[in-house]
Write a protein that holds these residues in place. Structure first.
Motif, mmCIF file in Angstrom:
data_model
loop_
_atom_site.group_PDB
_atom_site.id
_atom_site.type_symbol
_atom_site.label_atom_id
_atom_site.label_comp_id
_atom_site.label_asym_id
_atom_site.label_seq_id
_atom_site.Cartn_x
_atom_site.Cartn_y
_atom_site.Cartn_z
ATOM 1 N N VAL A 372 0.864 -1.187 0.000
ATOM 2 C CA VAL A 372 0.000 0.000 0.000
ATOM 3 C C VAL A 372 0.899 1.234 0.000
ATOM 4 O O VAL A 372 2.089 1.161 0.316
ATOM 5 C CB VAL A 372 -0.942 0.003 1.219
ATOM 6 N N GLN A 373 0.323 2.365 -0.330
ATOM 7 C CA GLN A 373 1.143 3.559 -0.514
ATOM 8 C C GLN A 373 1.676 4.128 0.790
ATOM 9 O O GLN A 373 1.038 4.029 1.847
ATOM 10 C CB GLN A 373 0.345 4.640 -1.255
ATOM 11 N N ILE A 374 2.848 4.741 0.705
ATOM 12 C CA ILE A 374 3.465 5.414 1.851
ATOM 13 C C ILE A 374 3.114 6.899 1.801
ATOM 14 O O ILE A 374 2.663 7.415 0.775
ATOM 15 C CB ILE A 374 4.989 5.224 1.867
ATOM 16 N N ALA A 375 3.332 7.584 2.924
ATOM 17 C CA ALA A 375 2.976 9.001 3.012
ATOM 18 C C ALA A 375 3.713 9.825 1.952
ATOM 19 O O ALA A 375 3.116 10.709 1.318
ATOM 20 C CB ALA A 375 3.298 9.523 4.412
ATOM 21 N N GLU A 376 4.980 9.536 1.760
ATOM 22 C CA GLU A 376 5.783 10.316 0.818
ATOM 23 C C GLU A 376 5.190 10.268 -0.592
ATOM 24 O O GLU A 376 5.127 11.284 -1.293
ATOM 25 C CB GLU A 376 7.212 9.775 0.808
ATOM 26 N N GLY A 377 4.737 9.089 -0.993
ATOM 27 C CA GLY A 377 4.144 8.956 -2.317
ATOM 28 C C GLY A 377 2.804 9.652 -2.431
ATOM 29 O O GLY A 377 2.517 10.313 -3.448
ATOM 30 N N LEU A 378 1.975 9.539 -1.397
ATOM 31 C CA LEU A 378 0.675 10.210 -1.413
ATOM 32 C C LEU A 378 0.829 11.724 -1.419
ATOM 33 O O LEU A 378 0.074 12.440 -2.094
ATOM 34 C CB LEU A 378 -0.149 9.763 -0.192
ATOM 35 N N GLN A 379 1.786 12.224 -0.673
ATOM 36 C CA GLN A 379 2.018 13.672 -0.629
ATOM 37 C C GLN A 379 2.398 14.223 -1.993
ATOM 38 O O GLN A 379 1.987 15.326 -2.375
ATOM 39 C CB GLN A 379 3.135 13.978 0.387
ATOM 40 N N LYS A 380 3.199 13.451 -2.733
ATOM 41 C CA LYS A 380 3.629 13.901 -4.061
ATOM 42 C C LYS A 380 2.484 13.875 -5.069
ATOM 43 O O LYS A 380 2.464 14.680 -6.012
ATOM 44 C CB LYS A 380 4.783 13.028 -4.554
ATOM 45 N N GLN A 381 1.541 12.975 -4.870
ATOM 46 C CA GLN A 381 0.441 12.828 -5.819
ATOM 47 C C GLN A 381 -0.695 13.811 -5.573
ATOM 48 O O GLN A 381 -1.310 14.302 -6.520
ATOM 49 C CB GLN A 381 -0.121 11.408 -5.752
ATOM 50 N N TYR A 382 -0.976 14.081 -4.294
ATOM 51 C CA TYR A 382 -2.180 14.847 -3.960
ATOM 52 C C TYR A 382 -1.830 15.979 -2.995
ATOM 53 O O TYR A 382 -1.386 15.725 -1.864
ATOM 54 C CB TYR A 382 -3.233 13.943 -3.323
ATOM 55 N N ALA A 383 -2.051 17.202 -3.428
ATOM 56 C CA ALA A 383 -1.737 18.361 -2.588
ATOM 57 C C ALA A 383 -2.534 18.339 -1.293
ATOM 58 O O ALA A 383 -2.038 18.786 -0.241
ATOM 59 C CB ALA A 383 -2.034 19.645 -3.365
ATOM 60 N N GLU A 384 -3.759 17.806 -1.334
ATOM 61 C CA GLU A 384 -4.607 17.788 -0.137
ATOM 62 C C GLU A 384 -4.099 16.818 0.932
ATOM 63 O O GLU A 384 -4.593 16.824 2.075
ATOM 64 C CB GLU A 384 -6.054 17.442 -0.509
ATOM 65 N N LEU A 385 -3.109 15.995 0.587
ATOM 66 C CA LEU A 385 -2.570 15.039 1.557
ATOM 67 C C LEU A 385 -1.157 15.416 2.007
ATOM 68 O O LEU A 385 -0.435 14.599 2.574
ATOM 69 C CB LEU A 385 -2.552 13.628 0.955
ATOM 70 N N LYS A 386 -0.779 16.657 1.807
ATOM 71 C CA LYS A 386 0.601 17.085 2.084
ATOM 72 C C LYS A 386 0.971 17.015 3.559
ATOM 73 O O LYS A 386 2.158 16.996 3.907
ATOM 74 C CB LYS A 386 0.829 18.505 1.565
ATOM 75 N N ASP A 387 -0.027 16.966 4.469
ATOM 76 C CA ASP A 387 0.265 17.007 5.900
ATOM 77 C C ASP A 387 0.209 15.639 6.584
ATOM 78 O O ASP A 387 0.411 15.553 7.799
ATOM 79 C CB ASP A 387 -0.719 17.945 6.614
ATOM 80 N N ILE A 388 -0.026 14.583 5.853
ATOM 81 C CA ILE A 388 -0.116 13.272 6.505
ATOM 82 C C ILE A 388 1.282 12.765 6.885
ATOM 83 O O ILE A 388 2.275 13.091 6.232
ATOM 84 C CB ILE A 388 -0.824 12.225 5.611
ATOM 85 N N ASP A 389 1.357 11.972 7.967
ATOM 86 C CA ASP A 389 2.629 11.437 8.447
ATOM 87 C C ASP A 389 2.823 9.971 8.063
ATOM 88 O O ASP A 389 3.965 9.513 7.928
ATOM 89 C CB ASP A 389 2.717 11.551 9.971
ATOM 90 N N VAL A 390 1.708 9.250 7.937
ATOM 91 C CA VAL A 390 1.747 7.817 7.664
ATOM 92 C C VAL A 390 0.852 7.510 6.477
ATOM 93 O O VAL A 390 -0.238 8.088 6.345
ATOM 94 C CB VAL A 390 1.293 7.008 8.900
ATOM 95 N N GLY A 391 1.308 6.616 5.620
ATOM 96 C CA GLY A 391 0.489 6.229 4.478
ATOM 97 C C GLY A 391 -0.618 5.263 4.861
ATOM 98 O O GLY A 391 -1.195 5.376 5.942
ATOM 99 N N HIS A 392 -0.910 4.309 4.004
ATOM 100 C CA HIS A 392 -2.071 3.439 4.190
ATOM 101 C C HIS A 392 -1.819 2.196 5.032
ATOM 102 O O HIS A 392 -2.753 1.436 5.295
ATOM 103 C CB HIS A 392 -2.592 3.003 2.820
ATOM 104 N N ALA A 393 -0.574 1.938 5.446
ATOM 105 C CA ALA A 393 -0.258 0.679 6.120
ATOM 106 C C ALA A 393 -1.033 0.485 7.415
ATOM 107 O O ALA A 393 -1.536 -0.614 7.696
ATOM 108 C CB ALA A 393 1.240 0.591 6.392
ATOM 109 N N HIS A 394 -1.132 1.536 8.230
ATOM 110 C CA HIS A 394 -1.824 1.412 9.512
ATOM 111 C C HIS A 394 -3.312 1.121 9.298
ATOM 112 O O HIS A 394 -3.885 0.222 9.927
ATOM 113 C CB HIS A 394 -1.632 2.700 10.329
ATOM 114 N N PHE A 395 -3.927 1.863 8.406
ATOM 115 C CA PHE A 395 -5.349 1.672 8.120
ATOM 116 C C PHE A 395 -5.603 0.281 7.534
ATOM 117 O O PHE A 395 -6.534 -0.422 7.941
ATOM 118 C CB PHE A 395 -5.832 2.753 7.150
ATOM 119 N N ALA A 396 -4.775 -0.133 6.576
ATOM 120 C CA ALA A 396 -4.971 -1.437 5.932
ATOM 121 C C ALA A 396 -4.800 -2.583 6.921
ATOM 122 O O ALA A 396 -5.544 -3.574 6.881
ATOM 123 C CB ALA A 396 -3.974 -1.593 4.780
#
Length: 549
Positions: A372-396
């Motif tokens: 699943v995606q990491i925070a760094e990748g999500l931040q680069k793709q979506y400006a609205e996710l620039k402040d997240i610290d953790v990607g999808h691993a915890h939720f998944a």
């Protein structure tokens, strides 16, 4: 369950086609009066797999109409017999047998000679067994067999071949496992954690230091001491004569007469709460997750059939109807797939169907969450996710564990049970589409104290009730005490560790466009998942360079 209903039809049609193959029988030369199929009596969970091996132990699968002959030689050894400090020795020995030719022919000469016959041979090493497989058209059997005999009785063990085999093996444990597939990496890392301190811990290929320690003399001694006639099960399938079988048996009786001291398989460790190891590496594109918990049930026990139904409902390997796949991939588009397992699935990244030849007495229940995606990748793709610290691993991870928890607490409905069982009774027939697979499963059956696992399993499934399935799930599965390994990017490791340790809420990180298109019931479920409490007691971060040393 509409997705499952739609999936069943093509599987049933293919299984029916497989069922139209010629009927075959199987017997053991030690008991020629034994029936071809076993009774439906319960096989005890406690059994001695060593009983299946020894002089004159043979599994036959006669197919007079076939144009092929398959020979399988299964040795009861595997990586668990590797000496301390030389882990990987069984693997190296098996590779040398198949990749170093014979006293009369180099491996290159063998390959040139068998190419026009469409013949093939290979080996597979697992924790408890090593299997050599030889396949050839019946018209070339007499020409091919001297090569089979030479490889097993008179392997060349050439120094140049040893250097090549050892270099490839060392490259795998040093580089390939860490770089080629984070999914396979997380699976091997889980077993390292789950069986730490036992003879099941190390990869069959060994560890960096141990492979370096292996010498050619070690290989020769290991061949004499652990590839013997006393821990051998012969399998043969296809169009062969009694005379040929007798020759094969007589020749294999010339293997070493040593009675190897085969240790007991290491038992999985019992986790205290949920224990996590995060393996950090540079430039990882996602988080690959694998979980596991000890499960004292194998194919030897009838309860295994009940767990197969629950497992299939939760997430059959590479199938799109399971609960995990539906919730994580289909509904939320988080990754490529999510599945559950009740036994080791060999080379799952390459095979849609389980392979025979990897029977085990130590077992565990597992979940595979593909990256699943990491925070760094999500931040680069979506400006609205620039402040997240953790990607999808915890939720998944929360979502997957919660689905298991829900199944334990609520069980399957009658409709879910009937549809899943119907699917499985057709699907398992696909396990044995080829001669090689049929023979392999018959040999595995002997390891587990059974006669014909696939036929017996079908009868067990036919007589199951939904209550028996739900009772088995409650008895053998739990979510409070588990091991989890996560291979992820070094930028994700520390924030993920803190989130897991503190049970921090983990709201799902959608892009605005995706969130706007989601049904309200999904958003409502997301809120419950984000706050689902995992019983995390310990989280460690391990540098990728330090694994499998």
């Amino acid at each position: 369950m509409k997705k499952l209903t739609a999936y069943i039809l093509p599987v049933v049609l293919l299984a029916v086609a497989c069922a139209k193959q010629p009927q075959v029988s199987e017997q053991t030369t030690t008991d020629t009066s034994a029936p071809a199929t076993a009774t439906t009596t319960t096989t005890p969970a406690a059994y001695d797999a060593n009983m299946a091996f020894g002089p004159d132990k043979v599994v036959e699968l006669k197919q007079p109409e076939s144009n092929k002959v398959i020979i399988k030689l299964m040795f009861k050894n595997g990586s668990m017999v590797d000496p301390a400090g030389k882990e990987g020795l069984t693997y190296a020995t098996a590779r040398m047998i198949t990749e170093s030719g014979t006293k009369d022919m180099t491996v290159s000469q063998i390959k040139d000679k068998i190419f026009p016959w469409a013949a093939d041979y290979y080996t597979n090493v697992d924790k408890e067994v090593t299997v050599f497989t030889f396949a050839v058209h019946k018209d070339f059997l007499n020409e091919f067999y001297p090569i089979v005999r030479g490889l097993m009785l008179n392997p060349a063990f050439a120094e140049a071949d040893f250097k090549r085999v050892k270099a490839n093996q060392l490259n795998f444990v040093d580089q390939v496992i860490r770089a080629s597939s984070d999914e396979e990496y997380s699976k091997k890392a889980l077993e390292d954690l789950l069986f730490r301190g036992t003879n099941y811990q190390h990869m069959v290929e060994g560890k960096t230091a141990s492979v370096q320690n292996i010498t050619l003399e070690d290989v020769k001694n290991h061949w004499r001491n652990y590839f013997t006639k006393n821990n051998l099960l012969i399998g043969i399938a296809g169009n062969y004569s009694t005379d040929f079988l007798n020759k094969l048996k007589a020749d294999m009786a010339q293997l070493s007469d040593v009675k190897p001291n085969i240790p007991q398989a290491g038992n999985p460790n019992k986790p205290n709460g949920i224990q996590v190891e995060i393996i950090k590496k540079s430039d990882a594109l996602g988080s690959a997750i694998f979980t596991g918990a000890p499960m004292p049930v194998t194919r030897s026990a009838d309860d295994f059939a009940a767990l197969m139904v629950a497992n299939s409902f939760l997430g059959e390997h590479r199938k799109s109807y399971g609960k995990l796949y539906d919730k994580i991939r289909t509904t939320r588009s988080m990754n490529y797939g999510d599945y559950s397992y009740i036994e080791w699935y060999d080379n799952g990244g390459s095979f849609q169907l389980p392979n025979p030849g990897v029977p085990r007495t130590s077992n565990y229940f597992a979940l595979w969450i593909r990256p699943v995606q990491i925070a760094e990748g999500l931040q680069k793709q979506y400006a609205e996710l620039k402040d997240i610290d953790v990607g999808h691993a915890h939720f998944a991870t929360r979502l997957a564990v919660r689905e298991v928890d829900n199944l334990i607490k609520n069980g399957m409905t009658q409709e879910e049970f009937e549809l899943t069982r119907k699917f499985l009774r057709s699907y398992i027939k696909l396990y044995i589409q080829t001669q090689e697979k049929q023979l392999g499963y018959l040999m595995d059956s002997r390891f587990y104290g059974r006669q014909d696992y696939i036929q017996e399993l079908d009868r067990l499934l036919a007589n199951l009730t939904v209550q028996e399935v739900n009772n088995a799930v409650k008895k053998y599965w739990q979510t409070e005490n588990m091991f989890i390994t996560i291979v992820t990017d070094d930028s994700e490791a520390e924030p993920l560790k803190q989130a897991l340790l503190n049970n921090t809420p983990s709201p799902m990180s959608y892009s605005n466009l995706v969130r706007e298109g989601l049904p309200q019931e999904v958003i409502a479920e997301d809120d419950k998942i984000a706050n689902y409490k995992l019983n995390v007691k310990d989280v460690k971060i391990v540098d990728s360079k330090e694994t499998f040393k």
